[in-house]
Motif scaffolding. Structure first.
Motif, PDB file in Angstrom:
ATOM      1  N   GLY A   1       0.810  -1.210   0.000  1.00 52.68           N
ATOM      2  CA  GLY A   1       0.000   0.000   0.000  1.00 52.68           C
ATOM      3  C   GLY A   1       0.842   1.259   0.000  1.00 52.68           C
ATOM      4  N   ALA A   2       1.940   1.216   0.752  1.00 48.66           N
ATOM      5  CA  ALA A   2       2.838   2.376   0.809  1.00 48.66           C
ATOM      6  C   ALA A   2       3.490   2.637  -0.548  1.00 48.66           C
ATOM      7  N   ILE A   3       3.931   1.573  -1.218  1.00 47.14           N
ATOM      8  CA  ILE A   3       4.573   1.719  -2.530  1.00 47.14           C
ATOM      9  C   ILE A   3       3.587   2.258  -3.567  1.00 47.14           C
ATOM     10  N   LEU A   4       2.321   1.854  -3.442  1.00 53.66           N
ATOM     11  CA  LEU A   4       1.291   2.317  -4.380  1.00 53.66           C
ATOM     12  C   LEU A   4       1.173   3.834  -4.421  1.00 53.66           C
ATOM     13  N   THR A   5       1.498   4.477  -3.312  1.00 52.15           N
ATOM     14  CA  THR A   5       1.315   5.925  -3.216  1.00 52.15           C
ATOM     15  C   THR A   5       2.014   6.669  -4.344  1.00 52.15           C
ATOM     16  N   PHE A   6       3.211   6.238  -4.690  1.00 53.12           N
ATOM     17  CA  PHE A   6       4.024   6.997  -5.637  1.00 53.12           C
ATOM     18  C   PHE A   6       3.500   6.944  -7.079  1.00 53.12           C
ATOM     19  N   PRO A   7       3.166   5.752  -7.623  1.00 48.60           N
ATOM     20  CA  PRO A   7       2.574   5.778  -8.977  1.00 48.60           C
ATOM     21  C   PRO A   7       1.226   6.485  -9.008  1.00 48.60           C
ATOM     22  N   ILE A   8       0.437   6.358  -7.939  1.00 52.33           N
ATOM     23  CA  ILE A   8      -0.868   7.035  -7.906  1.00 52.33           C
ATOM     24  C   ILE A   8      -0.678   8.544  -7.913  1.00 52.33           C
ATOM     25  N   LEU A   9       0.210   9.044  -7.070  1.00 56.66           N
ATOM     26  CA  LEU A   9       0.463  10.484  -7.020  1.00 56.66           C
ATOM     27  C   LEU A   9       1.018  11.000  -8.347  1.00 56.66           C
TER      28      LEU A   9
ATOM     29  N   ILE B   1       0.431   9.708 -11.417  1.00 52.73           N
ATOM     30  CA  ILE B   1      -0.673   9.731 -12.386  1.00 52.73           C
ATOM     31  C   ILE B   1      -1.595  10.912 -12.101  1.00 52.73           C
ATOM     32  N   GLN B   2      -1.898  11.130 -10.827  1.00 57.97           N
ATOM     33  CA  GLN B   2      -2.762  12.256 -10.453  1.00 57.97           C
ATOM     34  C   GLN B   2      -2.130  13.593 -10.832  1.00 57.97           C
ATOM     35  N   HIS B   3      -0.812  13.695 -10.650  1.00 56.21           N
ATOM     36  CA  HIS B   3      -0.106  14.930 -10.996  1.00 56.21           C
ATOM     37  C   HIS B   3      -0.156  15.185 -12.507  1.00 56.21           C
ATOM     38  N   VAL B   4       0.059  14.140 -13.296  1.00 56.49           N
ATOM     39  CA  VAL B   4       0.022  14.278 -14.757  1.00 56.49           C
ATOM     40  C   VAL B   4      -1.368  14.704 -15.221  1.00 56.49           C
ATOM     41  N   ILE B   5      -2.400  14.053 -14.682  1.00 48.82           N
ATOM     42  CA  ILE B   5      -3.770  14.395 -15.068  1.00 48.82           C
ATOM     43  C   ILE B   5      -4.102  15.830 -14.684  1.00 48.82           C
ATOM     44  N   GLN B   6      -3.651  16.240 -13.514  1.00 50.39           N
ATOM     45  CA  GLN B   6      -3.915  17.610 -13.063  1.00 50.39           C
ATOM     46  C   GLN B   6      -3.194  18.632 -13.932  1.00 50.39           C
ATOM     47  N   GLU B   7      -1.942  18.334 -14.280  1.00 51.02           N
ATOM     48  CA  GLU B   7      -1.173  19.254 -15.114  1.00 51.02           C
ATOM     49  C   GLU B   7      -1.761  19.368 -16.521  1.00 51.02           C
ATOM     50  N   GLU B   8      -2.287  18.265 -17.028  1.00 53.43           N
ATOM     51  CA  GLU B   8      -2.889  18.262 -18.367  1.00 53.43           C
ATOM     52  C   GLU B   8      -4.291  18.860 -18.374  1.00 53.43           C
TER      53      GLU B   8
ATOM     54  N   VAL C   1     -10.209  10.941 -10.624  1.00 50.73           N
ATOM     55  CA  VAL C   1      -8.754  11.050 -10.447  1.00 50.73           C
ATOM     56  C   VAL C   1      -8.335  10.679  -9.029  1.00 50.73           C
ATOM     57  N   THR C   2      -9.167  10.996  -8.060  1.00 54.89           N
ATOM     58  CA  THR C   2      -8.812  10.684  -6.671  1.00 54.89           C
ATOM     59  C   THR C   2      -9.442   9.374  -6.221  1.00 54.89           C
ATOM     60  N   SER C   3     -10.746   9.340  -6.105  1.00 57.80           N
ATOM     61  CA  SER C   3     -11.426   8.171  -5.531  1.00 57.80           C
ATOM     62  C   SER C   3     -11.219   6.901  -6.347  1.00 57.80           C
TER      63      SER C   3
ATOM     64  N   GLU D   1      -7.356   5.731  -6.623  1.00 52.65           N
ATOM     65  CA  GLU D   1      -6.792   5.207  -5.382  1.00 52.65           C
ATOM     66  C   GLU D   1      -7.425   3.871  -4.997  1.00 52.65           C
ATOM     67  N   GLU D   2      -8.756   3.800  -5.062  1.00 51.43           N
ATOM     68  CA  GLU D   2      -9.417   2.560  -4.678  1.00 51.43           C
ATOM     69  C   GLU D   2      -9.147   1.436  -5.674  1.00 51.43           C
ATOM     70  N   PHE D   3      -9.004   1.762  -6.955  1.00 46.74           N
ATOM     71  CA  PHE D   3      -8.714   0.728  -7.952  1.00 46.74           C
ATOM     72  C   PHE D   3      -7.351   0.091  -7.712  1.00 46.74           C
ATOM     73  N   PHE D   4      -6.340   0.911  -7.458  1.00 40.95           N
ATOM     74  CA  PHE D   4      -5.002   0.356  -7.243  1.00 40.95           C
ATOM     75  C   PHE D   4      -4.940  -0.473  -5.965  1.00 40.95           C
ATOM     76  N   LYS D   5      -5.618  -0.023  -4.913  1.00 37.38           N
ATOM     77  CA  LYS D   5      -5.642  -0.814  -3.679  1.00 37.38           C
ATOM     78  C   LYS D   5      -6.373  -2.141  -3.919  1.00 37.38           C
ATOM     79  N   TRP D   6      -7.486  -2.072  -4.623  1.00 36.04           N
ATOM     80  CA  TRP D   6      -8.250  -3.275  -4.960  1.00 36.04           C
ATOM     81  C   TRP D   6      -7.417  -4.227  -5.815  1.00 36.04           C
ATOM     82  N   LEU D   7      -6.680  -3.671  -6.776  1.00 34.82           N
ATOM     83  CA  LEU D   7      -5.860  -4.484  -7.675  1.00 34.82           C
ATOM     84  C   LEU D   7      -4.787  -5.249  -6.898  1.00 34.82           C
ATOM     85  N   ILE D   8      -4.129  -4.573  -5.967  1.00 32.68           N
ATOM     86  CA  ILE D   8      -3.106  -5.235  -5.148  1.00 32.68           C
ATOM     87  C   ILE D   8      -3.727  -6.360  -4.323  1.00 32.68           C
ATOM     88  N   LEU D   9      -4.866  -6.088  -3.713  1.00 31.62           N
ATOM     89  CA  LEU D   9      -5.522  -7.112  -2.898  1.00 31.62           C
ATOM     90  C   LEU D   9      -5.934  -8.324  -3.733  1.00 31.62           C
TER      91      LEU D   9
END
Length: 230
Positions: free
Chosen positions: A40-48, A50-57, A70-72, A75-83
């Motif tokens: 879960g901790a490692i997931l933070t970085f790719p999620i942030l 992707i969110q940064h790129v989408i926000q900048e674009e 972009v947020t909900s 974040e929930e998809f990546f956590k669900w995917l790992i589980l």
């Protein structure tokens, strides 16, 4: 720095310990829970990222759509995917309540790193409110997700597929409602308190139901072994 890290990490450890100690039967191996937390901790970085790129674009002009997709959803998809990919078929996932523990662990791993980054940037003035809101809400989203995955793990094949989808959809909807409340200027504090109370009651009710499912599973296993011995 040490104090800041301690303040950032403490809420997640407290919440995870609470749900870990609530388990009524066998305790989970701490190694797999630790691994879940790290995932879960490692997931933070790719999620942030992707969110940064989408926000900048500036892909979404609507703040609500941005918060929902972009947020909900992200974040929930990546956590669900790992589980689903890493934890769901693991041999140590052997009763429904395990879903609660692993769901909370992955979610709190993400919430902890997010909390550290926030406090590093903005200081510790909001540490208390972040413990009450973002950190605990992530834990409860993870518990709801884990509850449905725990049901799926021990359900028939067709029903299991539905439960796996519910795991993502339920956490996504709750996360979207949470984020939507926070962007309502003037009413955010008024609405977030009853929503958090609801979220806690809802999450604790799912944990209680998972306990009941785990007891039933243990009884079925015990009866099966008794018949085998006869």
């Amino acid at each position: 720095m040490f104090i800041l890290l301690s303040v950032a990490i403490a809420p997640a450890l407290a919440l995870l310990s609470y749900f870990y100690l609530r388990k009524e039967i066998a305790k989970e191996p701490s190694k797999l829970l630790l691994h879940s937390f790290i995932y879960g901790a490692i997931l933070t970085f790719p999620i942030l990222f992707i969110q940064h790129v989408i926000q900048e674009e500036e892909l979404f002009s609507s703040l609500f759509i941005h918060q929902a997709l972009v947020t909900s959803a992200l974040e929930e998809f990546f956590k669900w995917l790992i589980l689903v990919i890493v934890i769901y078929k693991h041999v140590e996932f052997d009763d429904p309540y395990d879903g609660i523990l692993y769901g909370a662990s992955v979610a709190l791993g993400f919430a902890t790193v997010e909390n550290i980054l926030f406090l590093l940037n903005f200081g510790m003035e909001e540490a208390f409110i972040r413990a009450l809101l973002p950190v605990s809400s992530h834990a409860l989203f993870g518990i709801v997700m884990g509850y449905y995955l725990g049901r799926a793990k021990f359900a028939a094949s067709r029903k299991a597929k539905n439960e796996i989808m519910y795991a993502f959809l339920a956490s996504f909807v709750l996360h979207t409602i949470y984020n939507s409340i926070l962007i309502i200027k003037g009413l955010d504090l008024l609405l977030i308190v009853p929503f958090m109370l609801f979220l806690w009651l809802f999450g604790l009710s799912k944990a209680k139901k998972a306990h009941i499912l785990s007891r039933h599973k243990r009884m079925e296993q015990h009866q099966f072994y008794m018949r085998e011995e006869i």
